[in-house]
Enzyme design. Structure first.
Site, PDB file in Angstrom:
ATOM      1  N   CYS A   1       6.433  23.254  -6.538  1.00 50.50           N
ATOM      2  CA  CYS A   1       5.699  22.231  -5.930  1.00 50.50           C
ATOM      3  C   CYS A   1       5.655  22.848  -4.590  1.00 50.50           C
ATOM      4  O   CYS A   1       4.848  22.577  -3.680  1.00 50.50           O
ATOM      5  CB  CYS A   1       5.979  20.880  -6.127  1.00 50.50           C
ATOM      6  SG  CYS A   1       5.042  19.376  -5.477  1.00 50.50           S
ATOM      7  N   CYS A   2       7.039  22.619  -4.053  1.00 47.61           N
ATOM      8  CA  CYS A   2       7.372  22.932  -2.473  1.00 47.61           C
ATOM      9  C   CYS A   2       6.775  24.399  -2.252  1.00 47.61           C
ATOM     10  O   CYS A   2       6.335  24.675  -1.143  1.00 47.61           O
ATOM     11  CB  CYS A   2       8.977  23.185  -2.314  1.00 47.61           C
ATOM     12  SG  CYS A   2       9.756  21.425  -2.118  1.00 47.61           S
TER      13      CYS A   2
ATOM     14  N   CYS B   1      10.575  12.559  -3.601  1.00 50.99           N
ATOM     15  CA  CYS B   1      11.588  13.505  -3.742  1.00 50.99           C
ATOM     16  C   CYS B   1      12.749  12.910  -2.880  1.00 50.99           C
ATOM     17  O   CYS B   1      13.647  13.733  -2.282  1.00 50.99           O
ATOM     18  CB  CYS B   1      11.437  14.971  -3.276  1.00 50.99           C
ATOM     19  SG  CYS B   1      10.110  15.543  -4.481  1.00 50.99           S
TER      20      CYS B   1
ATOM     21  N   CYS C   1      13.633  23.114   0.433  1.00 52.69           N
ATOM     22  CA  CYS C   1      12.495  23.323   0.028  1.00 52.69           C
ATOM     23  C   CYS C   1      12.132  24.509   0.153  1.00 52.69           C
ATOM     24  O   CYS C   1      11.045  25.142  -0.208  1.00 52.69           O
ATOM     25  CB  CYS C   1      11.605  22.196   0.807  1.00 52.69           C
ATOM     26  SG  CYS C   1      12.031  22.228   2.484  1.00 52.69           S
TER      27      CYS C   1
HETATM   28 FE1  SF4 Z   1       6.441  18.618  -3.906  1.00 55.47          FE
HETATM   29 FE2  SF4 Z   1       8.627  16.859  -3.554  1.00 55.47          FE
HETATM   30 FE3  SF4 Z   1       8.533  19.573  -2.389  1.00 55.47          FE
HETATM   31 FE4  SF4 Z   1       7.158  17.730  -1.431  1.00 55.47          FE
HETATM   32  S1  SF4 Z   1       9.513  17.830  -1.521  1.00 55.47           S
HETATM   33  S2  SF4 Z   1       6.405  19.603  -1.866  1.00 55.47           S
HETATM   34  S3  SF4 Z   1       6.581  16.568  -3.381  1.00 55.47           S
HETATM   35  S4  SF4 Z   1       8.504  19.135  -4.705  1.00 55.47           S
END
Ligand code: SF4
Length: 233
Positions: free
Chosen positions: A119-120, A205, A228
């Protein structure tokens, strides 16, 4: 667009790191302006506007990069808009390839809960990489005291991950240094900080850390993840 070659950028970073060892945040930003005026961008996660304020003193209307993942708290988006209005900077609001709804459709709902690294990568790292390709340098607000992974963050380096010079003017700042600057200049701070969030990222998160625990322990809590992927140093 970037106009310097990788060799040039490595040489500038090396010389800057040697010449500005122990320099103040203001001097580091002036050096950035002298070497990269118009070809650098300042990243902010909108936890506070300390770096935004510092950078705007050196370059009025400086470009500020905000990674708008689609998952931010309303307070963080409010900080972004207020910073632009108050400090006269130019926010470059960078969004991922897909909206959250499109990602839910292609990857399955709530990827952050199952694969936060992916996701990141999709919502932060890829859009950042694409954006930074147009610059010779970027300025970030990371500080050595924030996490063991940042303990050796240099003031100036060549960023191997993104292929440009990286300047961390606040790397040596303590929490007290930050608070003193905030108090002295009445700097905007994300209201979530006062609500108990010392480190603010995407809403799904980010949790409040337990009293007395590592301030970043509320980020990706229970996910065995502490960064991240934006900062390798
Ligand atoms: Fe996705 Fe969480 Fe990363 Fe944001 S911090 S991009 S919601 S995994």
């Amino acid at each position: 667009m970037s106009i310097a070659t990788e060799t040039d950028l490595r040489r500038i970073a090396e010389r800057g790191a040697a010449d500005l060892d122990g320099a103040s945040a203001e001097d580091l930003l002036r050096w950035t302006e002298e070497n990269f005026g118009g070809r650098y961008i300042v990243a902010s996660n909108m936890q506070d506007a300390v770096l935004v304020h510092l950078a705007a003193q050196v370059r009025p209307g400086v470009e500020i990069l905000f990674l708008d993942t689609g998952y931010h708290f309303a307070e963080t988006l409010g900080m972004r808009d207020a910073s632009e209005a108050v400090y006269g900077v130019n926010i470059r609001n960078v969004t991922p390839e897909q909206t959250v709804a499109e990602q839910d459709a292609s990857e399955g709902k709530d990827l952050f809960a199952r694969e936060p690294n992916r996701c990141c990568a999709l919502r932060k790292v890829a859009p950042l990489k694409k954006t930074l390709a147009g610059y010779d340098a970027w300025v970030t607000g990371i500080r050595r005291v924030e996490a063991p992974t940042r303990a050796n963050a240099p003031l100036i380096s060549y960023d191997e991950a993104f292929g440009l010079v990286k300047i961390n003017p606040l790397a040596a700042w303590s929490d007290d240094d930050m608070q003193n600057y905030i108090d002295k200049h009445s700097i905007l701070v994300n209201p979530l900080v006062d609500e108990g969030y010392p480190s603010i990222g995407c809403a799904p998160c980010t949790m409040k850390p337990a009293p007395g625990s590592d301030p970043r322990s509320g980020r990706w809590a229970g996910k065995n993840k502490i960064e991240c992927g934006l900062h390798s140093t």
